[in-house]
Design an enzyme around this catalytic site. Structure first.
Site, PDB file in Angstrom:
ATOM      1  N   HIS A  21      -7.103  -1.904  12.688  1.00 30.66           N
ATOM      2  CA  HIS A  21      -7.129  -0.435  12.684  1.00 30.66           C
ATOM      3  C   HIS A  21      -8.090   0.006  13.793  1.00 30.66           C
ATOM      4  O   HIS A  21      -9.114  -0.649  14.012  1.00 30.66           O
ATOM      5  CB  HIS A  21      -7.688   0.120  11.367  1.00 30.66           C
ATOM      6  CG  HIS A  21      -6.703   0.233  10.241  1.00 30.66           C
ATOM      7  ND1 HIS A  21      -7.050  -0.043   8.933  1.00 30.66           N
ATOM      8  CD2 HIS A  21      -5.397   0.629  10.208  1.00 30.66           C
ATOM      9  CE1 HIS A  21      -6.003   0.166   8.148  1.00 30.66           C
ATOM     10  NE2 HIS A  21      -4.986   0.565   8.890  1.00 30.66           N
TER      11      HIS A  21
ATOM     12  N   ARG B   8       0.815  -1.218   0.000  1.00 32.63           N
ATOM     13  CA  ARG B   8       0.000   0.000   0.000  1.00 32.63           C
ATOM     14  C   ARG B   8       0.852   1.275   0.000  1.00 32.63           C
ATOM     15  O   ARG B   8       0.304   2.387   0.010  1.00 32.63           O
ATOM     16  CB  ARG B   8      -0.958   0.005   1.218  1.00 32.63           C
ATOM     17  CG  ARG B   8      -1.969  -1.133   1.205  1.00 32.63           C
ATOM     18  CD  ARG B   8      -3.105  -0.878   2.203  1.00 32.63           C
ATOM     19  NE  ARG B   8      -3.945   0.243   1.790  1.00 32.63           N
ATOM     20  CZ  ARG B   8      -4.950   0.739   2.514  1.00 32.63           C
ATOM     21  NH1 ARG B   8      -5.233   0.208   3.683  1.00 32.63           N
ATOM     22  NH2 ARG B   8      -5.669   1.759   2.077  1.00 32.63           N
TER      23      ARG B   8
ATOM     24  N   CYS C  39     -13.903   2.968   6.523  1.00 29.51           N
ATOM     25  CA  CYS C  39     -12.653   2.773   5.763  1.00 29.51           C
ATOM     26  C   CYS C  39     -12.702   3.485   4.419  1.00 29.51           C
ATOM     27  O   CYS C  39     -11.669   3.903   3.903  1.00 29.51           O
ATOM     28  CB  CYS C  39     -12.414   1.289   5.494  1.00 29.51           C
ATOM     29  SG  CYS C  39     -12.133   0.314   6.968  1.00 29.51           S
TER      30      CYS C  39
END
Ligand code: ARG
Length: 285
Positions: free
Chosen positions: A184, A106, A278
């Protein structure tokens, strides 16, 4: 860089705690599960990109119908997780901090989002020094005197918590995540309004659980089932709470407290470990 700005429609329904928001989203044009960096990502499971696109569009429409502004960043081929815009940075009071991703898959999203933030008419956009995954691990609670809740344990480095405190001049409360399914902070905790959060206690270390209990004695506590459909990966404007439609008990709790839950189905994106939050980065001017 193309910046598509869609203005709120007249149907806007504010008042009773809700505030109009400015969001950034990234269409799931190149979305797929090509690698696995969290337990949700099973590369052998097929992904229906057309369905993902349709589900994402419903989410975008939901925000517009609520009167929010949605901007769209141009997706980059070969960055299948770029749809998760929350990870693209952190923006408070017109000041932006870029993301620096933990995984190489990423990494290129950091500069892509930073380029967008630099053209977004903000006061400043700073390139991050330490590993941080934007609003995936940094959640703002409260208005101009608010604090930042910061997750660590899987992605964002504790050094980034200090970096955020220094850049934004806001108290940062570090919270340790312990369950890899909730990698997260925004998968385990949702900010509902300026004073209230909802969270799944089991996702946090004992000390962090205690911190949350002290800071938010009135918090809504999600159960294992609602947490397991990423029900806490929710976006609230202070009154309307957009969340996974499968999180039915959490929705009932929200209704009981005077919020208006709005269920969305993001089943395809869930295969990558993502939900409504998200897909959404808030741009706070
Ligand atoms: N597959 C992505 C990852 O593992 C999902 C990111 C979800 N984003 C979020 N804000 N929780 O990085």
């Amino acid at each position: 860089m193309t910046v598509v700005l869609e203005s709120p429609r007249p149907r806007a329904v504010f008042g009773r705690g809700a505030r109009p928001r400015r969001y950034l989203m990234c269409p799931p044009e190149y979305f797929t599960v090509a690698y696995s960096i969290n337990p949700w990502m099973d590369i052998s499971r097929p992904i229906d990109t057309t369905l993902a696109r349709r589900q994402w569009e419903v989410l975008r429409r939901t925000y517009l119908d609520l009167g929010h502004t949605v901007q769209v960043i141009t997706p980059v081929p070969a960055l299948p997780d770029m749809v998760f815009a929350a990870n693209g940075g952190l923006v408070i009071d017109g000041t932006a901090l870029s993301a620096r991703f933990a995984h190489p898959q990423r990494a290129a999203e950091g500069p892509a989002y930073l380029a967008w933030l630099r053209c977004a008419g903000l006061r400043s956009a700073t390139e991050a020094e330490h590993v941080n995954e934007g609003e995936g691990d940094f959640l703002v609670v409260g208005g101009s005197d608010g604090i930042v809740l910061a997750g660590t344990g899987f992605r964002t480095a504790p050094a980034a918590h200090a970096e955020v405190q220094e850049l934004f001049g806001r108290p940062v409360v570090s919270l340790r995540l312990v369950d890899p399914r909730f990698y997260h902070l925004d998968t385990a905790l949702a900010v509902l309004d300026e004073h209230t959060v909802a969270y799944y206690p089991e996702a946090f270390s004992p000390g962090s659980r205690e911190v949350l209990r002290r800071l938010f004695p009135e918090a809504l506590l999600a159960d294992a089932r609602d947490a397991a459909v990423l029900g806490l990966n929710a976006v609230s404007d202070g009154r309307h709470v957009v969340l996974a439609e499968q999180a039915t008990r959490l929705a009932a709790q929200l209704r009981e407290r005077g919020y208006q839950p709005i269920g969305v189905d993001l089943s395809e994106l869930l295969k990558a470990g993502g939900g409504a939050k998200c897909c959404t980065l808030e741009i706070r001017e």
